[in-house]
Every structure is written in C-alpha cells, then in structure tokens.
Design a protein around this motif. Structure first.
Motif, PDB file in Angstrom:
ATOM      1  N   UNK A 156       0.723  -1.219  -0.111  1.00  0.00           N
ATOM      2  CA  UNK A 156       0.055  -0.213   0.027  1.00  0.00           C
ATOM      3  C   UNK A 156       0.734   1.200  -0.019  1.00  0.00           C
ATOM      4  N   UNK A 157       0.406   1.975  -0.868  1.00  0.00           N
ATOM      5  CA  UNK A 157       1.253   3.394  -1.165  1.00  0.00           C
ATOM      6  C   UNK A 157       2.572   3.322  -1.966  1.00  0.00           C
ATOM      7  N   UNK A 158       2.889   2.242  -2.416  1.00  0.00           N
ATOM      8  CA  UNK A 158       4.206   1.808  -3.168  1.00  0.00           C
ATOM      9  C   UNK A 158       3.762   1.427  -4.676  1.00  0.00           C
ATOM     10  N   UNK A 159       2.719   0.720  -4.625  1.00  0.00           N
ATOM     11  CA  UNK A 159       2.261   0.340  -6.142  1.00  0.00           C
ATOM     12  C   UNK A 159       0.825   0.776  -6.503  1.00  0.00           C
ATOM     13  N   UNK A 210      -5.001  -4.856  -6.080  1.00  0.00           N
ATOM     14  CA  UNK A 210      -5.042  -5.088  -7.459  1.00  0.00           C
ATOM     15  C   UNK A 210      -3.801  -5.386  -8.206  1.00  0.00           C
ATOM     16  N   UNK A 211      -2.604  -4.841  -7.794  1.00  0.00           N
ATOM     17  CA  UNK A 211      -1.263  -4.921  -8.098  1.00  0.00           C
ATOM     18  C   UNK A 211      -1.084  -6.457  -7.881  1.00  0.00           C
ATOM     19  N   UNK A 212      -1.353  -6.943  -6.727  1.00  0.00           N
ATOM     20  CA  UNK A 212      -1.145  -8.295  -6.469  1.00  0.00           C
ATOM     21  C   UNK A 212      -1.945  -9.432  -7.439  1.00  0.00           C
ATOM     22  N   UNK A 213      -3.030  -9.004  -7.622  1.00  0.00           N
ATOM     23  CA  UNK A 213      -3.897  -9.837  -8.890  1.00  0.00           C
ATOM     24  C   UNK A 213      -3.339  -9.480 -10.205  1.00  0.00           C
ATOM     25  N   UNK A 241       5.593 -12.324  -4.034  1.00  0.00           N
ATOM     26  CA  UNK A 241       6.676 -12.735  -4.574  1.00  0.00           C
ATOM     27  C   UNK A 241       6.954 -14.180  -4.224  1.00  0.00           C
ATOM     28  N   UNK A 242       7.141 -14.404  -2.863  1.00  0.00           N
ATOM     29  CA  UNK A 242       7.818 -15.621  -2.296  1.00  0.00           C
ATOM     30  C   UNK A 242       6.766 -16.785  -2.892  1.00  0.00           C
TER      31      UNK A 242
END
Length: 209
Positions: free
Chosen positions: A26-29, A45-48, A78-79
């Motif tokens: 949050x706040x970065x992507x 949303x970025x994760x999806x 990522x992991x």
C-alpha cells in the motif's frame, strides 16, 4: 544466483520472459489508483495483476520465466511464486537502466513485460517471440503512447538510456532510436494498460477486475 525456471520449448531457440513488478505494498504500487481504490485496494489489484501476468507468461510456453522484483523479492506475493518462476531483484537506476540490466542478464532472446496490461494473452507473447526470428526487436505499444512489451534478440541499451518515462511520447521516441540504431522491429498489436482511474471502468466492463 538462481537460474530461471519455467516451461522450455522444444525446437526453435527458447525465448525467455522477464516480468517486471512492484511489490503490492500500500502506497508503493498503483499509486495513481489510490483515489478510487484506496491504498490497500490499489495494492491488492497489483497483487492480482502480478499473478495474472505470471500465469500468462507461463501459459505461453516459450522459455524460462523470471520475475524481476522491486524493491526486492521478499514480499509474500513474490515468495509464493518461488519455484514456479525465478525471482530476481531489479537493478538500481531508472526504469531504462533496470530494463537494460535484465536484457544483459538474459542468455538469449528475451521478452520483457510489466504487469499493467490485463489484456495481454499467451497468444500475444507467442506472436512476439516468433517476430524475433526475423526482427531485432518487437514491441506492443499501448494507446497512451508507451508500450507494455519489448522484446530483443540481443541487448541494445541505447533504446533505454536517458529516456523520459511515463509520457505520451515514449513509443515515438523509441521508434526514432530504433531507426538511429538501425535495428529492425515490428509491432504486432496495440493494447491498453491500467495507469489511470478511467482504465478501471474498462477493466470492469470486460470482467477483468
């Protein structure tokens, strides 16, 4: 150093795929979407988008897939993909320097994509890989003047160095550089990406989010 993993194509030379992604923090992507989604919603949303893009890259079946992570590969999103794809930390510098470093690290032809294009398909990736048999470079431009994919047969850092990114003239400037460098290229399709709040309605209309 981890070796890229993923499906290998039998026959023609494999074409690697590099996926560039920011951690869904949050706040970065996806910060431009925060007014509509909130910081947590934009990060989700970025994760999806990361998961969707990696799945698309693997489904293309072209060669090794590497997820280039920013700021590093420690985020759980990522992991969770470790072992499915290789994880690499993006290099230092601006976007151009980081992209150039990914091409320098590739053992052969490479397609590099971001995660902002939910309409990117395995078929697009296969068409771009095929284009590299006859061209030095391949691009998928987007409607706002940038591009969502660049593919190169071999590194060409002059394409990226000193570029002013996130403007409507990126693809036009890139074409001028390709001509100056005497590189052949093709643009198999023009797509769209998700950079602004207005793009969210388009995604919803297509059932992409």
């Amino acid at each position: 150093m981890a070796e890229p993993v993923g499906p290998q194509r039998v026959g023609p030379e494999p074409v690697g795929i590099a996926v560039f992604a920011k951690a869904p923090v949050p706040g970065y992507a996806k910060t431009r979407l925060i007014p509509a989604l909130g910081a947590e919603g934009a990060a989700a949303l970025q994760g999806r988008f990361i998961a969707r893009t990696v799945a698309t890259a693997l489904a293309a079946g072209l060669g090794p897939v590497t997820l280039w992570c920013a700021p590093d590969g420690t985020h759980p999103a990522f992991a969770a993909l470790r072992g499915t794809v290789a994880l690499r930390r993006q290099a230092e510098g601006d976007l151009g320097a980081r992209m150039a470093a990914a091409f320098e690290a590739a053992p052969g032809p490479l397609l590099l994509v971001g995660t902002d294009c939910p309409v990117l398909t395995p078929e697009h990736l296969r068409a771009c890989a095929a284009a590299l048999r006859d061209h030095d470079a391949v691009f998928l431009p987007v409607e706002d003047g940038g591009y969502v994919l660049v593919g190169l047969r071999r590194p060409a850092p002059g394409i990226f160095a000193g570029m002013t990114w996130s403007t409507a003239t990126v693809m036009a400037e890139t074409r001028a550089r390709l001509r100056d460098l005497r590189l052949s290229w093709t643009e198999p399709a023009t797509l769209w990406d998700v950079d602004a709040i207005a793009d969210l309605d388009r995604c919803r209309a297509l059932g992409l989010i």
